[in-house]
Write a protein that holds these residues in place. Structure first.
Motif, mmCIF file in Angstrom:
data_model
loop_
_atom_site.group_PDB
_atom_site.id
_atom_site.type_symbol
_atom_site.label_atom_id
_atom_site.label_comp_id
_atom_site.label_asym_id
_atom_site.label_seq_id
_atom_site.Cartn_x
_atom_site.Cartn_y
_atom_site.Cartn_z
ATOM 1 N N ALA A 134 3.748 3.431 -1.558
ATOM 2 C CA ALA A 134 4.745 2.535 -2.039
ATOM 3 C C ALA A 134 6.308 3.143 -2.135
ATOM 4 O O ALA A 134 7.043 2.699 -2.538
ATOM 5 N N PRO A 136 9.909 4.386 -0.460
ATOM 6 C CA PRO A 136 10.880 3.825 0.292
ATOM 7 C C PRO A 136 10.470 4.162 2.014
ATOM 8 O O PRO A 136 10.644 3.213 2.743
ATOM 9 N N LYS A 139 7.553 2.334 3.188
ATOM 10 C CA LYS A 139 7.713 0.727 3.241
ATOM 11 C C LYS A 139 8.721 0.361 4.503
ATOM 12 O O LYS A 139 8.318 -0.560 5.048
ATOM 13 N N GLU A 140 9.544 1.542 4.698
ATOM 14 C CA GLU A 140 10.287 1.177 5.829
ATOM 15 C C GLU A 140 9.629 1.262 7.216
ATOM 16 O O GLU A 140 9.893 0.425 8.105
ATOM 17 N N CYS A 142 5.865 0.918 7.310
ATOM 18 C CA CYS A 142 4.912 0.053 7.414
ATOM 19 C C CYS A 142 5.228 -1.369 6.769
ATOM 20 O O CYS A 142 4.431 -2.180 7.029
ATOM 21 N N ARG A 143 6.297 -1.671 6.559
ATOM 22 C CA ARG A 143 6.929 -3.089 6.042
ATOM 23 C C ARG A 143 6.194 -3.514 4.842
ATOM 24 O O ARG A 143 6.628 -3.794 3.748
ATOM 25 N N THR A 144 5.043 -3.871 4.889
ATOM 26 C CA THR A 144 4.130 -4.204 3.631
ATOM 27 C C THR A 144 3.247 -3.270 3.017
ATOM 28 O O THR A 144 2.108 -3.995 2.372
ATOM 29 N N SER A 145 3.551 -2.115 3.218
ATOM 30 C CA SER A 145 2.701 -1.111 2.460
ATOM 31 C C SER A 145 2.811 -1.028 0.852
ATOM 32 O O SER A 145 3.985 -1.479 0.316
ATOM 33 N N ALA A 146 1.859 -0.784 0.238
ATOM 34 C CA ALA A 146 1.922 -0.554 -1.229
ATOM 35 C C ALA A 146 0.907 0.741 -1.757
ATOM 36 O O ALA A 146 0.338 1.180 -0.658
ATOM 37 N N GLY A 151 -0.426 -1.694 4.760
ATOM 38 C CA GLY A 151 0.074 -2.658 5.632
ATOM 39 C C GLY A 151 -0.239 -2.695 6.994
ATOM 40 O O GLY A 151 -1.621 -2.969 7.383
#
Length: 205
Positions: A134, A136, A139-140, A142-146, A151
């Motif tokens: 989760a 930054p 997310k940058e 994997c784009r849709t990671s949490a 993702g």
């Protein structure tokens, strides 16, 4: 005696193998892999879309450089688990090389406790690491990671190797030292008067 030595050398070999595998997975940049980059606990790599052999890799040189708090906790736990595992492996190797007279109590319960602590620490570190998805940084990439969701990325060989190593390390404390007791030999004689079996200790020569 021979059974003891086989167990010592076998256990030392297993401990050293797990230590090397854990070190490899700890340094691997392939815990999560995507189309153009991958990252692990301490390292990360990126490459052009159609040229995966032309990789550019970097390293988080300190805990402060790691981009997420949960990631930092995971790195500290995994490193601590690896150090405990390495200490156990070195101790078993020293037992294998040292004469038995110098180490009469090989494989004591304390070392089984160290092994269990190493396995537990490693497993907790592996469970905490996906929380860092989760961040930054993740997310940058994997784009849709949490949290616990990678993702468009997938588990890499580094994470799978770490899981297998942790499972094997958790099974090692169950493997107990063989309990070899020296029983005094006895000769069985029969008494014709009482028709009972009389056990007579055999005299040592």
């Amino acid at each position: 005696m021979e059974a003891d030595m086989v167990f010592v050398w076998g256990r030392a070999a297993v401990e050293l193998s797990l230590t090397c595998i854990s070190a490899l997975s700890l340094l691997s940049p392939a815990r999560f892999q995507g189309p153009t980059c991958s990252f692990g606990i301490l390292t990360y790599c990126s490459w052009p879309q159609s040229d995966s052999w032309n990789q550019s890799c970097g390293t988080f040189r300190s805990l402060n450089a790691i981009p997420d708090f949960a990631w930092k906790v995971s790195a500290a736990l995994l490193l601590g688990g690896w150090l405990l595992l390495a200490f156990n492996a070195i101790l078993f190797l020293s037992w294998a090389l040292a004469p038995q007279k110098l180490c009469p109590r090989r494989g004591s319960g304390k070392m089984l406790g160290v092994q269990a602590a190493a396995a537990t620490t490693t497993i907790v570190g592996l469970l905490i690491f996906p929380i860092g998805l989760a961040s930054p940084f993740a997310k940058e990439a994997c784009r849709t990671s949490a949290v616990y969701h990678c993702g468009r990325y997938q588990l890499g060989w580094g994470f799978v190797t770490a899981i297998l190593s942790a499972v094997l390390a958790s099974l090692l404390p169950v493997i107990r030292w063989p309990c070899v007791t020296k029983a005094q030999r006895r000769t069985v004689r029969f008494s014709s008067d009482t028709e009972k079996i009389i056990l007579v200790p055999e005299m040592s020569k």
